[in-house]
Design a protein around this motif. Structure first.
Motif, PDB file in Angstrom:
ATOM      1  N   VAL A  64       8.035 -20.325   2.930  1.00  0.00           N
ATOM      2  CA  VAL A  64       8.462 -21.113   1.331  1.00  0.00           C
ATOM      3  C   VAL A  64       8.706 -20.309   0.504  1.00  0.00           C
ATOM      4  O   VAL A  64      10.153 -20.285  -0.063  1.00  0.00           O
ATOM      5  CB  VAL A  64       8.415 -22.664   1.474  1.00  0.00           C
ATOM      6  CG1 VAL A  64       9.170 -23.318   2.867  1.00  0.00           C
ATOM      7  CG2 VAL A  64       7.123 -22.830   1.017  1.00  0.00           C
ATOM      8  N   LEU A  65       7.874 -18.971   0.436  1.00  0.00           N
ATOM      9  CA  LEU A  65       7.104 -18.620  -1.127  1.00  0.00           C
ATOM     10  C   LEU A  65       8.615 -17.464  -0.854  1.00  0.00           C
ATOM     11  O   LEU A  65       8.801 -16.183  -1.935  1.00  0.00           O
ATOM     12  CB  LEU A  65       6.204 -18.271  -1.777  1.00  0.00           C
ATOM     13  CG  LEU A  65       5.437 -19.483  -1.837  1.00  0.00           C
ATOM     14  CD1 LEU A  65       3.522 -19.539  -2.091  1.00  0.00           C
ATOM     15  CD2 LEU A  65       5.922 -20.025  -3.215  1.00  0.00           C
ATOM     16  N   SER A  66       8.818 -16.885   0.382  1.00  0.00           N
ATOM     17  CA  SER A  66       8.967 -15.458   0.485  1.00  0.00           C
ATOM     18  C   SER A  66      10.927 -15.905   0.612  1.00  0.00           C
ATOM     19  O   SER A  66      10.848 -14.135   0.974  1.00  0.00           O
ATOM     20  CB  SER A  66       8.122 -14.578   1.643  1.00  0.00           C
ATOM     21  OG  SER A  66       7.421 -14.886   1.863  1.00  0.00           O
ATOM     22  N   LEU A  67      11.377 -16.641   0.318  1.00  0.00           N
ATOM     23  CA  LEU A  67      12.307 -16.359   0.611  1.00  0.00           C
ATOM     24  C   LEU A  67      13.357 -17.313  -0.774  1.00  0.00           C
ATOM     25  O   LEU A  67      12.410 -17.850  -1.544  1.00  0.00           O
ATOM     26  CB  LEU A  67      13.503 -17.489   1.835  1.00  0.00           C
ATOM     27  CG  LEU A  67      13.524 -16.404   3.091  1.00  0.00           C
ATOM     28  CD1 LEU A  67      13.797 -18.182   4.250  1.00  0.00           C
ATOM     29  CD2 LEU A  67      14.160 -15.665   3.465  1.00  0.00           C
ATOM     30  N   ARG A  68      14.319 -16.338  -1.369  1.00  0.00           N
ATOM     31  CA  ARG A  68      15.121 -17.305  -2.133  1.00  0.00           C
ATOM     32  C   ARG A  68      16.292 -17.995  -1.902  1.00  0.00           C
ATOM     33  O   ARG A  68      16.190 -18.945  -0.536  1.00  0.00           O
ATOM     34  CB  ARG A  68      15.614 -15.871  -3.322  1.00  0.00           C
ATOM     35  CG  ARG A  68      14.604 -14.922  -3.372  1.00  0.00           C
ATOM     36  CD  ARG A  68      14.836 -14.391  -4.945  1.00  0.00           C
ATOM     37  NE  ARG A  68      16.437 -13.863  -4.861  1.00  0.00           N
ATOM     38  CZ  ARG A  68      16.610 -12.412  -4.427  1.00  0.00           C
ATOM     39  NH1 ARG A  68      15.614 -11.596  -3.620  1.00  0.00           N
ATOM     40  NH2 ARG A  68      17.813 -12.420  -4.266  1.00  0.00           N
ATOM     41  N   ASN A 101       5.103 -26.294  -2.180  1.00  0.00           N
ATOM     42  CA  ASN A 101       4.724 -24.780  -3.306  1.00  0.00           C
ATOM     43  C   ASN A 101       6.197 -24.964  -4.183  1.00  0.00           C
ATOM     44  O   ASN A 101       5.867 -24.234  -5.237  1.00  0.00           O
ATOM     45  CB  ASN A 101       5.080 -24.219  -2.200  1.00  0.00           C
ATOM     46  CG  ASN A 101       3.890 -23.615  -1.613  1.00  0.00           C
ATOM     47  OD1 ASN A 101       2.693 -22.525  -2.208  1.00  0.00           O
ATOM     48  ND2 ASN A 101       3.816 -24.259  -0.298  1.00  0.00           N
ATOM     49  N   SER A 102       6.218 -26.485  -4.294  1.00  0.00           N
ATOM     50  CA  SER A 102       7.315 -26.047  -4.880  1.00  0.00           C
ATOM     51  C   SER A 102       7.206 -26.001  -6.469  1.00  0.00           C
ATOM     52  O   SER A 102       5.990 -26.940  -6.943  1.00  0.00           O
ATOM     53  CB  SER A 102       8.331 -27.958  -4.790  1.00  0.00           C
ATOM     54  OG  SER A 102       7.339 -29.030  -5.367  1.00  0.00           O
ATOM     55  N   PRO A 162      14.345 -22.121  -1.150  1.00  0.00           N
ATOM     56  CA  PRO A 162      15.262 -22.202  -0.677  1.00  0.00           C
ATOM     57  C   PRO A 162      15.642 -23.074  -0.246  1.00  0.00           C
ATOM     58  O   PRO A 162      15.009 -23.806  -0.297  1.00  0.00           O
ATOM     59  CB  PRO A 162      14.768 -21.243   1.022  1.00  0.00           C
ATOM     60  CG  PRO A 162      13.119 -21.322   1.078  1.00  0.00           C
ATOM     61  CD  PRO A 162      12.531 -21.318  -0.099  1.00  0.00           C
ATOM     62  N   LYS A 163      16.254 -23.457   0.152  1.00  0.00           N
ATOM     63  CA  LYS A 163      17.302 -24.626   1.221  1.00  0.00           C
ATOM     64  C   LYS A 163      17.229 -24.325   2.436  1.00  0.00           C
ATOM     65  O   LYS A 163      16.789 -23.679   2.964  1.00  0.00           O
ATOM     66  CB  LYS A 163      19.208 -24.729   0.880  1.00  0.00           C
ATOM     67  CG  LYS A 163      19.627 -24.225  -0.519  1.00  0.00           C
ATOM     68  CD  LYS A 163      20.961 -24.313   0.029  1.00  0.00           C
ATOM     69  CE  LYS A 163      21.570 -23.383  -1.735  1.00  0.00           C
ATOM     70  NZ  LYS A 163      21.376 -22.734  -1.814  1.00  0.00           N
ATOM     71  N   PRO A 203       4.215  -6.152   1.640  1.00  0.00           N
ATOM     72  CA  PRO A 203       3.618  -7.369   2.660  1.00  0.00           C
ATOM     73  C   PRO A 203       2.398  -8.556   1.738  1.00  0.00           C
ATOM     74  O   PRO A 203       1.785  -8.542   0.967  1.00  0.00           O
ATOM     75  CB  PRO A 203       2.442  -7.112   3.463  1.00  0.00           C
ATOM     76  CG  PRO A 203       1.828  -5.555   2.989  1.00  0.00           C
ATOM     77  CD  PRO A 203       2.961  -5.134   2.236  1.00  0.00           C
ATOM     78  N   ILE A 204       3.418  -9.921   2.187  1.00  0.00           N
ATOM     79  CA  ILE A 204       2.596 -11.433   2.483  1.00  0.00           C
ATOM     80  C   ILE A 204       0.955 -11.039   2.115  1.00  0.00           C
ATOM     81  O   ILE A 204       0.491 -10.176   3.083  1.00  0.00           O
ATOM     82  CB  ILE A 204       3.218 -12.386   2.594  1.00  0.00           C
ATOM     83  CG1 ILE A 204       4.351 -12.680   2.549  1.00  0.00           C
ATOM     84  CG2 ILE A 204       2.309 -12.877   2.281  1.00  0.00           C
ATOM     85  CD1 ILE A 204       4.347 -13.412   3.471  1.00  0.00           C
ATOM     86  N   PRO A 205       0.149 -11.777   1.643  1.00  0.00           N
ATOM     87  CA  PRO A 205      -1.288 -10.916   1.315  1.00  0.00           C
ATOM     88  C   PRO A 205      -1.852 -12.690   2.120  1.00  0.00           C
ATOM     89  O   PRO A 205      -1.525 -13.430   1.792  1.00  0.00           O
ATOM     90  CB  PRO A 205      -1.664 -11.267  -0.057  1.00  0.00           C
ATOM     91  CG  PRO A 205      -0.693 -12.198  -0.703  1.00  0.00           C
ATOM     92  CD  PRO A 205       0.276 -11.625  -0.046  1.00  0.00           C
TER      93      PRO A 205
END
Ligand SMILES: [Zn+2]
Length: 350
Positions: free
Chosen positions: A113-117, A138-139, A145-146, A309-311
């Protein structure tokens, strides 16, 4: 233009306006909680569904092979008009999924959810509440994203009058009435379930996404078999052999190449797709919030790009701090946009 593209170049670039569509199946929830949920409850796949959810003894009592694909079992009972058996199954399945909780540490779903816009779409076939739990915790950290819940979801409710989607039981912010939980939809053969307005709005979002996507990633979903709505949407997404719409497809799956071919050959008329068995090797995990820009740089501008890369082992404070690197460029490009208040294609999301 330089042939080399640094991580800083990628982070500063926000030119992609087309969506990345991520489709999640049962395998994604299993990968997000490989050791079970917060309390050790296993996330079922279609193949071990009856064993994980505890409906195995019930099916055996009815003389049904519990190792049979649950979609087929359900369809058979439905076609035989076994309404009381279906009601019992519904209740058992809802009880099991209703209790599932994400572990307290970041999971693949938090990373996704954090990695998409905000213009990207996550469409899930899963009933479990884990994706929505990740979205909620995470909001406010990033613009998210939707979400589209293609078979309904235990936590999602809908106001038909105002076409508002939100947490089931919360009040509609327009009429004040409680949001009614979306029906959990089993992929029954030939059933036009998209006539349900809440579900139809979710499929409309997916179809919009498929039509406009620069990339589709399929995670833990082996392809539609008995689900007519999904079959139609998938066929439209990739077009016909003569009229191909979508060239960039990624699979994150434990399936073999042969199994992928079996599930997808009637939809995807090209072998130009990438397959990863581990989410953290995927394009999404290595170019978070910039999958589209990385795609343009590598495939259109022919540059050498670097991974960012995501940690994956970071705790929440460290993870949220890491994602702050993306904010400045996104705010500059879209200063007025706020996904919390902006309706998306007629349906307001959680
Ligand atoms: Zn309302």
């Amino acid at each position: 233009m330089s042939d080399e593209r640094s991580v800083a170049d990628e982070v500063a670039d926000v030119r992609m306006r087309r969506p990345h569509v991520l489709v999640l199946g049962a395998g994604a929830s299993r990968a997000a909680c490989p050791n079970g949920d917060k309390n050790g409850k296993i996330l079922p796949l279609m193949t071990d569904f009856a064993i994980c959810t505890g409906i195995e003894p019930v099916l055996k009592r009815w003389g049904i092979d519990p190792t049979m694909n649950f979609e087929d079992t359900y369809s058979n009972l439905s076609e035989a008009g076994e309404h009381s058996k279906l009601a019992q199954l519904n209740q058992l399945v809802e009880n099991y999924f209703g209790e599932l909780k994400l572990p307290d540490y970041p999971t693949i779903y938090d990373h996704i959810v954090l990695s998409l816009r905000e213009h990207d779409i996550i469409a899930t076939f899963n009933w479990d509440p884990l994706l929505l739990q990740a979205y909620l915790r995470n909001s406010g950290r990033q613009k998210l994203p939707k979400l589209a819940f293609l078979h309904g979801n235990l936590l999602v409710g809908y106001c038909e009058t105002d076409r508002v989607l939100g947490l089931a039981g919360n009040c509609c912010r327009h009429c004040g009435r409680p949001l009614i939980r979306t029906q959990l939809l089993y992929p029954v053969r030939h059933k036009n379930y998209a006539s349900d307005p809440a579900i139809a709005s979710q499929w409309a979002l997916l179809k919009y996404g498929f039509k406009n996507a620069f990339m589709i990633t399929i995670f833990g979903y082996s392809g539609p078999k008995t689900d007519q709505e999904a079959i139609g949407a998938m066929q439209a997404a990739w077009g016909t052999p003569d009229n191909r719409n979508m060239e960039q497809t990624a699979f994150i799956t434990l399936q073999t190449d042969d199994e992928i071919s079996q599930g997808w050959d009637s939809f995807i008329h090209t072998h130009h797709y990438e397959v990863q068995s581990n989410f953290y090797d995927s394009w999404l995990a290595n170019h978070p919030r910039r999958t589209g820009e990385a795609y343009i740089s590598q495939y259109i501008d022919a540059q050498f790009i670097s991974n960012n890369p995501i940690p994956k082992s970071a705790d929440f404070p460290a993870l949220w701090a890491w994602f702050e690197q993306f904010r400045a460029a996104e705010d500059l490009a879209n200063p007025a946009r706020d996904p919390a208040t902006k309706p998306s294609r007629g349906t307001r999301h959680v």
